[in-house]
Scaffold this motif. Sequence first.
Motif, mmCIF file in Angstrom:
data_model
loop_
_atom_site.group_PDB
_atom_site.id
_atom_site.type_symbol
_atom_site.label_atom_id
_atom_site.label_comp_id
_atom_site.label_asym_id
_atom_site.label_seq_id
_atom_site.Cartn_x
_atom_site.Cartn_y
_atom_site.Cartn_z
ATOM 1 N N ALA A 20 7.555 -15.071 0.502
ATOM 2 C CA ALA A 20 6.586 -16.147 0.706
ATOM 3 C C ALA A 20 5.150 -15.650 0.588
ATOM 4 O O ALA A 20 4.263 -16.395 0.172
ATOM 5 C CB ALA A 20 6.812 -16.774 2.078
ATOM 6 N N ALA A 21 4.915 -14.392 0.966
ATOM 7 C CA ALA A 21 3.577 -13.800 0.859
ATOM 8 C C ALA A 21 3.690 -12.444 0.183
ATOM 9 O O ALA A 21 4.656 -11.711 0.425
ATOM 10 C CB ALA A 21 2.949 -13.656 2.243
ATOM 11 N N PRO A 22 2.738 -12.078 -0.640
ATOM 12 C CA PRO A 22 2.829 -10.789 -1.347
ATOM 13 C C PRO A 22 2.611 -9.616 -0.407
ATOM 14 O O PRO A 22 1.898 -9.709 0.593
ATOM 15 C CB PRO A 22 1.702 -10.886 -2.379
ATOM 16 C CG PRO A 22 0.707 -11.820 -1.775
ATOM 17 C CD PRO A 22 1.520 -12.828 -1.010
ATOM 18 N N THR A 23 3.238 -8.510 -0.732
ATOM 19 C CA THR A 23 3.024 -7.267 0.004
ATOM 20 C C THR A 23 2.771 -6.147 -0.998
ATOM 21 O O THR A 23 3.087 -6.279 -2.184
ATOM 22 C CB THR A 23 4.236 -6.903 0.885
ATOM 23 O OG1 THR A 23 5.386 -6.722 0.046
ATOM 24 C CG2 THR A 23 4.512 -7.995 1.911
ATOM 25 N N GLY A 24 2.215 -5.060 -0.501
ATOM 26 C CA GLY A 24 1.943 -3.915 -1.362
ATOM 27 C C GLY A 24 1.906 -2.635 -0.569
ATOM 28 O O GLY A 24 1.617 -2.642 0.635
ATOM 29 N N VAL B 206 -0.478 1.031 -6.400
ATOM 30 C CA VAL B 206 0.073 0.138 -5.379
ATOM 31 C C VAL B 206 1.329 -0.535 -5.920
ATOM 32 O O VAL B 206 1.283 -1.204 -6.963
ATOM 33 C CB VAL B 206 -0.954 -0.934 -4.966
ATOM 34 C CG1 VAL B 206 -0.399 -1.797 -3.831
ATOM 35 C CG2 VAL B 206 -2.280 -0.292 -4.556
ATOM 36 N N ALA B 207 2.442 -0.352 -5.241
ATOM 37 C CA ALA B 207 3.675 -1.053 -5.589
ATOM 38 C C ALA B 207 3.609 -2.455 -5.014
ATOM 39 O O ALA B 207 3.384 -2.635 -3.803
ATOM 40 C CB ALA B 207 4.888 -0.303 -5.034
ATOM 41 N N VAL C 177 -3.578 -8.166 -0.821
ATOM 42 C CA VAL C 177 -2.897 -6.954 -0.390
ATOM 43 C C VAL C 177 -3.954 -5.879 -0.143
ATOM 44 O O VAL C 177 -4.865 -5.689 -0.960
ATOM 45 C CB VAL C 177 -1.901 -6.481 -1.471
ATOM 46 C CG1 VAL C 177 -1.348 -5.109 -1.135
ATOM 47 C CG2 VAL C 177 -0.774 -7.484 -1.630
ATOM 48 N N ASP C 178 -3.850 -5.173 0.973
ATOM 49 C CA ASP C 178 -4.778 -4.080 1.257
ATOM 50 C C ASP C 178 -4.609 -2.965 0.229
ATOM 51 O O ASP C 178 -3.496 -2.622 -0.167
ATOM 52 C CB ASP C 178 -4.523 -3.521 2.653
ATOM 53 C CG ASP C 178 -4.912 -4.505 3.761
ATOM 54 O OD1 ASP C 178 -5.783 -5.356 3.501
ATOM 55 O OD2 ASP C 178 -4.340 -4.407 4.853
#
Length: 357
Positions: free
Chosen positions: A191-195, A184-185, A151-152
């Motif tokens: 399927a893929a993490p996000t933030g 970062v939340a 996650v960026d």
Amino acid sequence: MMKRFAFHLASLLALAGCATSEKEVPVEVRIANATPAVHVTARGETTPVGTPNADAADDPAIWRNAANPAASLIVGTDKKAGLYVYGLDGKTRDFLDAGRVNNVDLRDGVAISGHNGILVVASDRNDVANAKLALFRLDPGTAKISALGKVDAGKGEAYGICMYRAAEATYAFIVLKDGTVHQVALDVSGAAPTGKIVRTMKLGTQSEGCAVDDRTGILYVAEEDVGLWRFDARATGSTIATKIAAADGKNLVMDAEGVAIAPIGETDGYVLVSSQGDNAYVAYRLSDDSYVGRFRVVDGKIGGSEETDGIELVLGDFGPAYPGGLFIAQDGHNATAAQNFKLAAWDDIVKALGLPQ
């Protein structure tokens, strides 16, 4: 012998007076000038990391198996190579080539792709210009760790990391090298993490170690040459920092590095910080930020720990060797071997510091 030691120490003190910064002062002088520290010995240690002849081991995280404490696991970073998983016996259970991951933290009971699991998050500095969070799943049954994705986390070099479980979300605080702290939340349900960066705080100079008290929503961050700070960890809270302790060369000797929390009761306990400059660890009371005491992990049947970067502490039963809790410290000088992590019993630390039991 004592006269020779006194002469040697006096010479070092004279040298210290000519130094341009505290970091250039010989460690013997820093120890002599600091507030006295009590001693404990390690009860265990991990196998060394795979990168020899380098500052490589950095930060540990602990997963406590409540059903079977002896089956608890430790995750540790080799910041040149990746993530290790160790058993309480210190033996390597798994290794994942994740590149340059610096600090690590974890939380259990996180919804990962529809199933509750152990989420591990590391500060990823493979790209020093662009910080990222590297996310992993830890399987408690097999002790295997697997990558979920990245996650960026903003522009700059990733350094510290700590997690926070709030009612509305699971957060990661990433501490950049310049003292910027992004909250970062995280969402790992798909399927893929996000933030998403929801808030930013700032300390003035290089910072790294951090820890969050999930009970009270307080974030603790170590600014290496300045001291220990606390922030409101809540996403809607103030971004103004409150200084708990200065790196004054007495109680806390720069660099101030790893941070860990010993939660006791509903709101009390201790925050611990690595006083890297004199090979010690300092405890402050959570309820009023007051200084409690200092200790060192010294040589015994197992070697001690020096120049510690990351630390971690989890209270609770970890089996006969660690019945009250487990304290782990990165060891910057592991004899002739590569760096590793030293394991100490919280009960031993409590007794040495004379804390209430």
